[in-house]
Design a protein around this motif. Structure first.
Motif, PDB file in Angstrom:
ATOM      1  N   PHE A  72     105.334  56.908 -36.237  1.00  0.00           N
ATOM      2  CA  PHE A  72     105.478  57.054 -34.791  1.00  0.00           C
ATOM      3  C   PHE A  72     105.237  58.514 -34.416  1.00  0.00           C
ATOM      4  O   PHE A  72     105.895  59.408 -34.946  1.00  0.00           O
ATOM      5  CB  PHE A  72     106.871  56.626 -34.330  1.00  0.00           C
ATOM      6  N   GLU A  73     104.313  58.737 -33.495  1.00  0.00           N
ATOM      7  CA  GLU A  73     103.971  60.090 -33.073  1.00  0.00           C
ATOM      8  C   GLU A  73     104.589  60.399 -31.709  1.00  0.00           C
ATOM      9  O   GLU A  73     105.130  59.514 -31.043  1.00  0.00           O
ATOM     10  CB  GLU A  73     102.450  60.256 -33.021  1.00  0.00           C
ATOM     11  N   GLY A  74     104.467  61.657 -31.275  1.00  0.00           N
ATOM     12  CA  GLY A  74     105.060  62.121 -30.024  1.00  0.00           C
ATOM     13  C   GLY A  74     104.840  61.213 -28.826  1.00  0.00           C
ATOM     14  O   GLY A  74     105.803  60.870 -28.114  1.00  0.00           O
ATOM     15  N   PRO A  75     103.602  60.783 -28.567  1.00  0.00           N
ATOM     16  CA  PRO A  75     103.368  59.905 -27.410  1.00  0.00           C
ATOM     17  C   PRO A  75     104.127  58.580 -27.484  1.00  0.00           C
ATOM     18  O   PRO A  75     104.331  57.926 -26.460  1.00  0.00           O
ATOM     19  CB  PRO A  75     101.855  59.670 -27.463  1.00  0.00           C
ATOM     20  N   ASP A  76     104.533  58.168 -28.718  1.00  0.00           N
ATOM     21  CA  ASP A  76     105.263  56.897 -28.869  1.00  0.00           C
ATOM     22  C   ASP A  76     106.733  57.023 -28.489  1.00  0.00           C
ATOM     23  O   ASP A  76     107.386  56.005 -28.222  1.00  0.00           O
ATOM     24  CB  ASP A  76     105.188  56.405 -30.327  1.00  0.00           C
ATOM     25  N   PHE A  77     107.270  58.239 -28.482  1.00  0.00           N
ATOM     26  CA  PHE A  77     108.714  58.416 -28.371  1.00  0.00           C
ATOM     27  C   PHE A  77     109.297  57.826 -27.086  1.00  0.00           C
ATOM     28  O   PHE A  77     110.458  57.414 -27.057  1.00  0.00           O
ATOM     29  CB  PHE A  77     109.084  59.896 -28.470  1.00  0.00           C
ATOM     30  N   ASP A  78     108.500  57.797 -26.028  1.00  0.00           N
ATOM     31  CA  ASP A  78     108.989  57.276 -24.748  1.00  0.00           C
ATOM     32  C   ASP A  78     108.659  55.802 -24.541  1.00  0.00           C
ATOM     33  O   ASP A  78     108.911  55.253 -23.467  1.00  0.00           O
ATOM     34  CB  ASP A  78     108.400  58.096 -23.585  1.00  0.00           C
ATOM     35  N   ARG A  79     108.114  55.156 -25.574  1.00  0.00           N
ATOM     36  CA  ARG A  79     107.796  53.731 -25.442  1.00  0.00           C
ATOM     37  C   ARG A  79     109.066  52.888 -25.533  1.00  0.00           C
ATOM     38  O   ARG A  79     109.928  53.140 -26.394  1.00  0.00           O
ATOM     39  CB  ARG A  79     106.818  53.289 -26.529  1.00  0.00           C
ATOM     40  N   PRO A  80     109.214  51.865 -24.687  1.00  0.00           N
ATOM     41  CA  PRO A  80     110.371  50.967 -24.805  1.00  0.00           C
ATOM     42  C   PRO A  80     110.278  50.172 -26.108  1.00  0.00           C
ATOM     43  O   PRO A  80     109.208  49.691 -26.481  1.00  0.00           O
ATOM     44  CB  PRO A  80     110.220  50.038 -23.591  1.00  0.00           C
ATOM     45  N   ILE A  81     111.393  50.045 -26.793  1.00  0.00           N
ATOM     46  CA  ILE A  81     111.405  49.320 -28.065  1.00  0.00           C
ATOM     47  C   ILE A  81     111.022  47.856 -27.855  1.00  0.00           C
ATOM     48  O   ILE A  81     110.384  47.234 -28.716  1.00  0.00           O
ATOM     49  CB  ILE A  81     112.786  49.456 -28.730  1.00  0.00           C
ATOM     50  N   SER A  82     111.376  47.323 -26.699  1.00  0.00           N
ATOM     51  CA  SER A  82     111.077  45.919 -26.417  1.00  0.00           C
ATOM     52  C   SER A  82     109.577  45.634 -26.369  1.00  0.00           C
ATOM     53  O   SER A  82     109.159  44.487 -26.495  1.00  0.00           O
ATOM     54  CB  SER A  82     111.712  45.514 -25.083  1.00  0.00           C
ATOM     55  N   SER A  83     108.757  46.675 -26.207  1.00  0.00           N
ATOM     56  CA  SER A  83     107.306  46.481 -26.116  1.00  0.00           C
ATOM     57  C   SER A  83     106.614  46.537 -27.475  1.00  0.00           C
ATOM     58  O   SER A  83     105.399  46.356 -27.558  1.00  0.00           O
ATOM     59  CB  SER A  83     106.692  47.548 -25.201  1.00  0.00           C
ATOM     60  N   LEU A  84     107.367  46.778 -28.559  1.00  0.00           N
ATOM     61  CA  LEU A  84     106.770  46.981 -29.876  1.00  0.00           C
ATOM     62  C   LEU A  84     106.538  45.661 -30.608  1.00  0.00           C
ATOM     63  O   LEU A  84     107.151  44.637 -30.301  1.00  0.00           O
ATOM     64  CB  LEU A  84     107.670  47.882 -30.725  1.00  0.00           C
ATOM     65  N   SER A  85     105.677  45.723 -31.626  1.00  0.00           N
ATOM     66  CA  SER A  85     105.421  44.559 -32.481  1.00  0.00           C
ATOM     67  C   SER A  85     106.579  44.375 -33.459  1.00  0.00           C
ATOM     68  O   SER A  85     107.432  45.257 -33.617  1.00  0.00           O
ATOM     69  CB  SER A  85     104.119  44.752 -33.260  1.00  0.00           C
ATOM     70  N   GLY A  86     106.586  43.230 -34.136  1.00  0.00           N
ATOM     71  CA  GLY A  86     107.645  42.958 -35.112  1.00  0.00           C
ATOM     72  C   GLY A  86     107.673  43.975 -36.236  1.00  0.00           C
ATOM     73  O   GLY A  86     108.741  44.445 -36.646  1.00  0.00           O
ATOM     74  N   GLY A  87     106.485  44.334 -36.747  1.00  0.00           N
ATOM     75  CA  GLY A  87     106.419  45.324 -37.823  1.00  0.00           C
ATOM     76  C   GLY A  87     106.915  46.686 -37.388  1.00  0.00           C
ATOM     77  O   GLY A  87     107.598  47.385 -38.138  1.00  0.00           O
ATOM     78  N   GLN A  88     106.586  47.081 -36.154  1.00  0.00           N
ATOM     79  CA  GLN A  88     107.050  48.364 -35.630  1.00  0.00           C
ATOM     80  C   GLN A  88     108.563  48.365 -35.457  1.00  0.00           C
ATOM     81  O   GLN A  88     109.226  49.366 -35.745  1.00  0.00           O
ATOM     82  CB  GLN A  88     106.363  48.653 -34.287  1.00  0.00           C
ATOM     83  N   LYS A  89     109.120  47.258 -35.015  1.00  0.00           N
ATOM     84  CA  LYS A  89     110.578  47.164 -34.848  1.00  0.00           C
ATOM     85  C   LYS A  89     111.284  47.245 -36.203  1.00  0.00           C
ATOM     86  O   LYS A  89     112.364  47.838 -36.311  1.00  0.00           O
ATOM     87  CB  LYS A  89     110.939  45.862 -34.137  1.00  0.00           C
ATOM     88  N   THR A  90     110.662  46.659 -37.228  1.00  0.00           N
ATOM     89  CA  THR A  90     111.242  46.741 -38.574  1.00  0.00           C
ATOM     90  C   THR A  90     111.249  48.191 -39.061  1.00  0.00           C
ATOM     91  O   THR A  90     112.237  48.660 -39.637  1.00  0.00           O
ATOM     92  CB  THR A  90     110.449  45.855 -39.556  1.00  0.00           C
ATOM     93  N   ARG A  91     110.142  48.908 -38.813  1.00  0.00           N
ATOM     94  CA  ARG A  91     110.087  50.317 -39.214  1.00  0.00           C
ATOM     95  C   ARG A  91     111.110  51.151 -38.449  1.00  0.00           C
ATOM     96  O   ARG A  91     111.718  52.073 -38.999  1.00  0.00           O
ATOM     97  CB  ARG A  91     108.677  50.864 -39.013  1.00  0.00           C
ATOM     98  N   LEU A  92     111.337  50.822 -37.182  1.00  0.00           N
ATOM     99  CA  LEU A  92     112.345  51.548 -36.395  1.00  0.00           C
ATOM    100  C   LEU A  92     113.754  51.264 -36.905  1.00  0.00           C
ATOM    101  O   LEU A  92     114.604  52.156 -36.922  1.00  0.00           O
ATOM    102  CB  LEU A  92     112.250  51.154 -34.925  1.00  0.00           C
ATOM    103  N   ALA A  93     114.010  50.007 -37.311  1.00  0.00           N
ATOM    104  CA  ALA A  93     115.320  49.677 -37.883  1.00  0.00           C
ATOM    105  C   ALA A  93     115.564  50.505 -39.140  1.00  0.00           C
ATOM    106  O   ALA A  93     116.674  51.013 -39.368  1.00  0.00           O
ATOM    107  CB  ALA A  93     115.396  48.186 -38.199  1.00  0.00           C
TER     108      ALA A  93
END
Length: 649
Positions: A155-176
């Protein structure tokens, strides 16, 4: 210190036993892998450890206050917050501490505060303690830590303000996973943490958790990952647990050694038992040897008989064979540009694949590795360039998206419909070798697990007998034992293989060549994964040295630091000498002007001049001019004198 202990734990489902007499010790800083076939009970044991289930027998003892973080397989982070805000919430106590510090600073700076009072001294004491705690808990660095972990997990700087609800399943797993790493629990339990990670991210994760301060319990099919992280292995097999010291590769060696020793001891005992039984049977009825036979029988009765070693549990067993040989050159890709809708992901891609070689394609997620395979097969057109097969090449394709399967067919018909002339018993036999036995062949494809679908696709591929296998992530969904069977089948294959995989252990085992894809094109490495990593590091080092040498060469064109200092010193001395000459010159001019002024004033006191109006007017003008020049010269002299003082000081 012992954090957690499982003592003689069992899990029963009625009369069925999943496992029993399982023991597990987790110490401070433990690095443990939990391994076993799918269905052996690994997830059940983890649920007991985190308190979601109770053991049927035995107990799990935890250190008081033990904090456990758990990342379940394919479980993503659900939140209404933005990415950075969610990560920052981990450090809420630190943020509150920082606010308290600012409040105390305001009170300390209050001009009306009595600095001699006991309350004020206590204020200072509280402030010092808070500052100490804030620093100790990384109060000055937690923001950088958040950014580093997010960056490491893609996840890079421009991603930091993205709502978590808008992410894919794989991205949510990486955030967890990112949030768990930041929380720094006493015990971190990770179930398949390497899913959804590309090789660069995996390398970062390995480096990060090698320095994790807490204990780690990891369930993973990524053997390369386990080799780099763990130093203990607990295996659940045959309803029991076994403990091994070392990483995954050492566990495999030790397991083999234990099994060989068990078989040796068992066979030795069986030989001894057979010898005693033969003696008893031959001599028990003879009067002369009855007593000896009875003695031998008692000896037999006292033997503590070893159980027959079960060995490895029955797994899949199959092979790939090709019906005919291909030409020496199997595939050529020339100046290929891959992508979608004329948007190029990587170019130019160039390589030649020869017969009997096994070529692995690696590169970051999203670079187009699977797209390259589909372009080679003609499913997606190359944007530029192209590929061509060699003479007598027959490609077989393993699709990671499993689109080659028919959801509404049975397992049996999925194979039989493509080979209608093959007798049913032969189809069943082949399916049995891939662990589809008995009624399992009547299961509908849509009801199969990911691992079962993967084995069914491998069954279809093996029955085609193609001489060129093109595989897209073939180890996805396979357990470790199935991966090892696949590796053996590919190593013994008499054809050619091109595959995409993020499984580094698998690449290391079967690849003879590695090609890396990036936006600038492709780079070929003539070896396995370890060779690729080593050579890539060498190339990066050479590039860095070349850059450094270029910078040094440019610097060599400039004066050296010592030379620059010398020249600066010489220039300073030159300016100082020039300034001193100017000061001396102005000082002389002031003296001359003072003499001129004194001379004029002296003349004006002469009676002859004093009484001559014309002469007095002329001298007055001269005096005014000299006085003006003197004043200006004195000002300039004083200014230059100050500059000279600054040089000297």
């Amino acid at each position: 210190m012992l954090l957690l202990q499982a003592q003689h734990v069992a899990r029963h489902f009625g009369a069925d036993v999943l496992f029993e007499d399982v023991n597990l010790d987790i110490q401070d800083h433990s690095r443990i892998a939990l391994v076993g076939r799918n269905g052996a009970g690994k997830s059940t044991l983890i649920k007991m450890i985190i308190g979601e289930q109770e053991p049927s027998e035995g107990q799990i003892i935890k250190k008081k206050g033990l904090s456990i973080g758990y990342l379940a397989q394919n479980t993503g982070l659900e939140s209404d917050r933005k990415i950075y805000d969610e990560m920052e919430s981990v450090f809420r106590p630190l943020i509150e501490m920082e606010n308290q510090i600012h409040q105390l600073e305001s009170k300390i700076a209050d001009p009306n505060a009595d600095s001699e009072s006991a309350a004020y001294q206590q204020l200072l004491k509280n402030y010092d303690q808070l500052m100490h705690d804030f620093k100790e808990q990384n109060g000055y660095g937690y923001e950088n830590e958040i950014k580093a972990v997010l960056h490491g997990l893609g996840f890079e700087g421009p991603d930091f303000d993205r709502p978590i609800s808008s992410l894919s399943g794989g991205q949510k797993t990486r955030l967890a996973l990112a949030k768990l790493l930041l929380e720094k629990r006493d015990l971190l339990i990770l179930d398949e943490p390497t899913n959804h990670l590309d090789i660069d991210t995996l390398t970062w994760l390995e480096s990060y958790i090698q320095n994790y301060t807490g204990a780690l319990l990891i369930v993973s099919h990524d053997r390369y990952f386990l080799d780099r992280i763990v130093d203990e292995v607990y295996e659940i097999s045959h309803h029991q647990s076994s403990h091994y010291t070392g990483n995954y590769s050492q566990y495999i060696k030790e397991k083999d050694a234990r099994l060989k020793a068990q078989w040796k001891a068992y066979e030795k005992q069986q030989a001894e038992i057979s010898h005693l039984e033969d003696f008893v049977n031959k001599n028990i009825v003879r009067a002369s040897t009855t007593k000896r036979a009875q003695s031998k029988r008692k000896q037999l009765d006292k033997i503590d008989r070893l159980e027959r070693p079960e060995g490895y549990e029955k797994g899949p067993h199959f092979e790939f064979t090709s019906d005919q040989e291909s030409g020496d050159i199997v595939l050529q890709v020339e100046d290929g540009a891959i992508g979608y809708d004329q948007q190029i992901l990587a170019e130019p891609i160039n390589f030649e694949l020869r017969k009997h070689k096994v070529l692995a394609i690696v590169g970051p997620n999203g670079i187009g590795k699977s797209t390259l395979l589909k372009s080679i097969l003609g499913q997606i057109p190359f944007i530029k360039g192209g590929a061509r097969f060699g003479t007598n090449v027959h490609p077989g394709y393993y699709d990671q998206e499993q689109q080659n399967l028919h959801e509404n067919k049975t397992v049996l018909n999925e194979i039989w419909d493509e080979h209608p002339t093959t007798p049913e018993k032969d189809i069943r036999s082949i399916l049995g070798s891939f662990l589809f036995q008995g009624n399992a062949v009547q299961k509908m494809v849509h009801s199969l697990s990911g691992g079962e679908k993967a084995r069914l696709m491998l069954t279809k591929l093996a029955m085609r007998h193609d001489n060129f296998l093109i595989l897209d992530e073939p180890t996805n969904h396979l357990d470790i034992e199935s991966k090892e069977v696949l590796e053996k089948a590919l190593l013994n294959f008499n054809g050619t293989v091109l595959f995409v995989s993020h499984d580094r252990y698998f690449i290391n085992k079967v690849a003879t060549e590695v090609i890396e894809i990036n936006p600038e094109g492709s780079t070929l490495y003539l070896g396995n994964y370890d060779y690729y990593v080593e050579k890539k590091q060498e190339l990066e080092m050479l590039a860095a040295n070349a850059k450094e040498n270029t910078a040094s060469a440019e610097q060599s064109k400039q004066p050296s630091a010592g030379m620059q200092n010398y020249k600066q010193s010489k220039e300073r001395q030159k300016q100082e000498r020039k300034l001193r000459r100017t000061v001396d010159k102005l000082e002389n001019q002031v003296g001359d002007l003072e003499d001129q002024k004194a001379a004029i004033e002296q003349q004006m006191t002469d009676p002859e001049v004093f009484n001559d109006v014309a002469k007095m007017q002329k001298l007055q003008k001269q005096l005014e001019k000299v006085t003006t020049n003197l004043s200006a010269t004195e000002d300039e002299w004083e200014e230059k004198l100050l500059e000279l003082d600054e040089f000297e000081n």
